[in-house]
Write an enzyme that holds these catalytic residues in place. Structure first.
Site, mmCIF file in Angstrom:
data_model
loop_
_atom_site.group_PDB
_atom_site.id
_atom_site.type_symbol
_atom_site.label_atom_id
_atom_site.label_comp_id
_atom_site.label_asym_id
_atom_site.label_seq_id
_atom_site.Cartn_x
_atom_site.Cartn_y
_atom_site.Cartn_z
ATOM 1 N N ASP A 30 0.756 4.382 -7.005
ATOM 2 C CA ASP A 30 1.298 3.045 -6.777
ATOM 3 C C ASP A 30 0.391 1.959 -7.364
ATOM 4 O O ASP A 30 -0.753 2.221 -7.745
ATOM 5 C CB ASP A 30 1.455 2.850 -5.267
ATOM 6 C CG ASP A 30 2.545 1.860 -4.905
ATOM 7 O OD1 ASP A 30 2.979 1.107 -5.787
ATOM 8 O OD2 ASP A 30 2.961 1.852 -3.732
ATOM 9 N N LYS A 104 6.661 10.646 -9.842
ATOM 10 C CA LYS A 104 6.587 10.794 -8.386
ATOM 11 C C LYS A 104 7.454 9.700 -7.787
ATOM 12 O O LYS A 104 7.213 8.507 -8.021
ATOM 13 C CB LYS A 104 5.152 10.659 -7.886
ATOM 14 C CG LYS A 104 5.060 10.698 -6.351
ATOM 15 C CD LYS A 104 3.644 10.467 -5.860
ATOM 16 C CE LYS A 104 3.614 10.376 -4.332
ATOM 17 N NZ LYS A 104 2.244 10.116 -3.810
ATOM 18 N N ASP A 106 8.917 8.046 -4.440
ATOM 19 C CA ASP A 106 8.624 7.926 -3.013
ATOM 20 C C ASP A 106 9.853 7.469 -2.216
ATOM 21 O O ASP A 106 10.957 7.370 -2.757
ATOM 22 C CB ASP A 106 7.437 6.976 -2.836
ATOM 23 C CG ASP A 106 6.452 7.456 -1.787
ATOM 24 O OD1 ASP A 106 6.874 8.121 -0.828
ATOM 25 O OD2 ASP A 106 5.243 7.168 -1.930
ATOM 26 N N ARG A 162 8.583 17.013 -1.521
ATOM 27 C CA ARG A 162 7.683 17.013 -0.386
ATOM 28 C C ARG A 162 8.457 17.472 0.837
ATOM 29 O O ARG A 162 9.530 16.947 1.146
ATOM 30 C CB ARG A 162 7.122 15.616 -0.175
ATOM 31 C CG ARG A 162 5.963 15.280 -1.107
ATOM 32 C CD ARG A 162 4.648 15.819 -0.589
ATOM 33 N NE ARG A 162 4.358 15.209 0.692
ATOM 34 C CZ ARG A 162 3.901 13.970 0.845
ATOM 35 N NH1 ARG A 162 3.644 13.231 -0.217
ATOM 36 N NH2 ARG A 162 3.691 13.489 2.031
ATOM 37 N N ASP A 166 2.571 12.922 4.883
ATOM 38 C CA ASP A 166 1.339 12.910 4.099
ATOM 39 C C ASP A 166 0.261 13.798 4.716
ATOM 40 O O ASP A 166 0.026 13.771 5.923
ATOM 41 C CB ASP A 166 0.799 11.488 3.988
ATOM 42 C CG ASP A 166 1.669 10.593 3.125
ATOM 43 O OD1 ASP A 166 2.538 11.126 2.413
ATOM 44 O OD2 ASP A 166 1.486 9.367 3.168
#
Length: 434
Positions: A30, A104, A106, A162, A166
């Site tokens: 990010d 990636k 999110d 995922r 996290d």
């Protein structure tokens, strides 16, 4: 994070030999953008990327590596920069024009477009279609933290997903933010966040069959070398992620990697398991609770007829662990009995030939006399180990032979507290079979 940091990290990936071992993506996270222009296209932060992202991509590609970028399937990213929700086609086309090889993607600020698998699927599929429409191969890493069961829909639209919240650099800790304890009646399938290594593992074991070539359960980035884990815990973390075929994403400051960390991340025998052409994830055979934690057995098929065996000792003291061939080949027999799987098997310890700290220090220091790990990329990945032909590469890709198990025998190993024994079995052939 800026262009200089990214390029320096890439240079270290090459100079330290990580590229030769199969590490190939350098992924920006990010905070790289400065919003959108009047036409709705993302703009790189001019202070962080004075020559633009495409110039960074060119330098990364010139090193033989690939470049990844970050966004979110929301109006904002997790750090509150411009997200890609509603801009999927423009963003995908822009990234492709820059030479991006990995995304990636999110889940922050998603405007409530989650809560059912269909809502999540539609939102992430929009970006997947936009990436495919560019005509450029871009690895699609879906990161919705396990919300709405991505293992049920992501394999059809993404390359990885995922499956939990996290990961933190903590071995095993009860955390209300990331519940997972059958003993306490907590649901291990709830994603959560601030998750420990054992917590994420105990969530991932439910979905090994969802992964296949080109589509993987992502247990989150590696925490090896970031503090918080002991050496045994770091070895176990790396081994388990490799065995379960999670993408191996280093999160280290590459300009300050120390010797113990390098020797873990460059273990060729474990990387050979991660890169195994068979692709299939190891599965958990059994689990028991002991003082201080859990002990578990994992087993998995490897190419060429080899078998992976991984003992996990999550307990507070070292112990001898063992398993029968029936345990190890449980999934291969009729009805899950494996009664006909016997034979005689040589046992190789994948950590017995771990690089010494002295060798790792020589690599880090750039010594011309440093003994580098074998170049797995030049070998075509780890495929040479499956040819059953004795090669100089065999020990590097298989570890050290530590014993033989005969029919009705047991595979045994001494396992450190919070550690693993990672073994490879190769069947002993008779002269008539050779």
């Amino acid at each position: 994070m800026n262009a200089t940091v990214i390029i320096q990290a890439a240079e270290k990936i090459v100079s330290l030999g990580f590229k030769d071992l199969g590490y190939e993506y350098v992924v920006m996270d990010d905070c790289w953008s400065a919003g959108r222009n009047s036409s709705g296209y993302l703009i790189p932060d001019p202070d962080k990327f004075p020559d633009g992202v495409a110039a960074v991509a060119d330098k990364i590609h010139a090193m033989g590596l690939k470049l990844g970028i970050y966004s979110s399937a929301g109006t904002l990213t997790c750090a509150r920069y411009a997200g890609s929700l509603g801009y999927e086609e423009k963003d995908a086309a822009l990234w492709a024009s820059w030479g991006i090889d990995y995304l990636k993607y999110d889940n922050c600020y998603n405007q409530g477009e989650e809560g059912t698998p269909k809502l999540s699927y539609d939102r992430y599929n929009t970006m997947g279609k936009a990436l495919n429409a560019t005509g450029r191969p871009i690895l699609y890493s879906l990161c919705n933290w396990g919300v709405d069961g991505p293992w049920n829909f992501a394999p059809t639209i993404a390359n990885s997903w995922r499956m939990s919240g996290d990961l933190f650099n903590v071995w095993d800790r009860e955390n209300a933010n990331c519940p997972c304890s059958e003993l306490l009646g907590l649901d291990c399938k709830t994603p959560g966040y601030e998750c420990s290594v054992i917590n994420v593992l105990n969530k991932a074991v439910y979905y090994p069959s969802k992964a296949y070539a080109g589509a993987w359960n992502d247990l989150d980035m590696l925490e090896v070398g970031n503090g918080g884990l002991t050496d045994s815990e770091a070895i176990a973390h790396f081994s388990l992620w490799a065995a379960l075929k999670s993408p191996l994403l280093m999160t280290n400051v590459m300009t300050s990697v120390d010797a113990p960390t390098l020797s873990i991340l460059q273990n060729t025998a474990v990387l050979a398991v991660s890169q195994d052409p068979e692709v299939s994830s190891a599965t958990r055979v059994w689990r028991y609770y002991v003082e201080g934690g859990q002990i578990q057995l994992f087993s998995g098929t490897l190419s060429g007829g080899d078998q992976l065996v991984l003992f996990l000792n999550g307990g507070s003291t070292a112990r001898e662990m063992n398993a029968t061939l029936t345990d190890i080949f449980w999934n291969d027999g009729p009805g899950g009995t494996a009664s006909e799987i016997q034979g005689t098997w040589d046992v190789y310890d994948l950590w017995a030939s771990r690089m010494s700290n002295a060798t790792a220090e020589a690599i880090i220091d750039g010594s011309s006399n440093a003994t580098r790990p074998i170049n797995m990329t030049a070998l075509g990945g780890s495929e040479s180990v499956y040819s059953q032909v004795p090669l100089p590469a065999t020990k590097a890709l298989m570890g050290s032979k530590v014993g033989t198990v005969k029919p009705n025998g047991r595979v045994t190993a001494k396992v450190q507290a919070h550690g693993v024994a990672m073994l490879r079995l190769r069947e002993v052939k008779t002269n008539d079979e050779l």
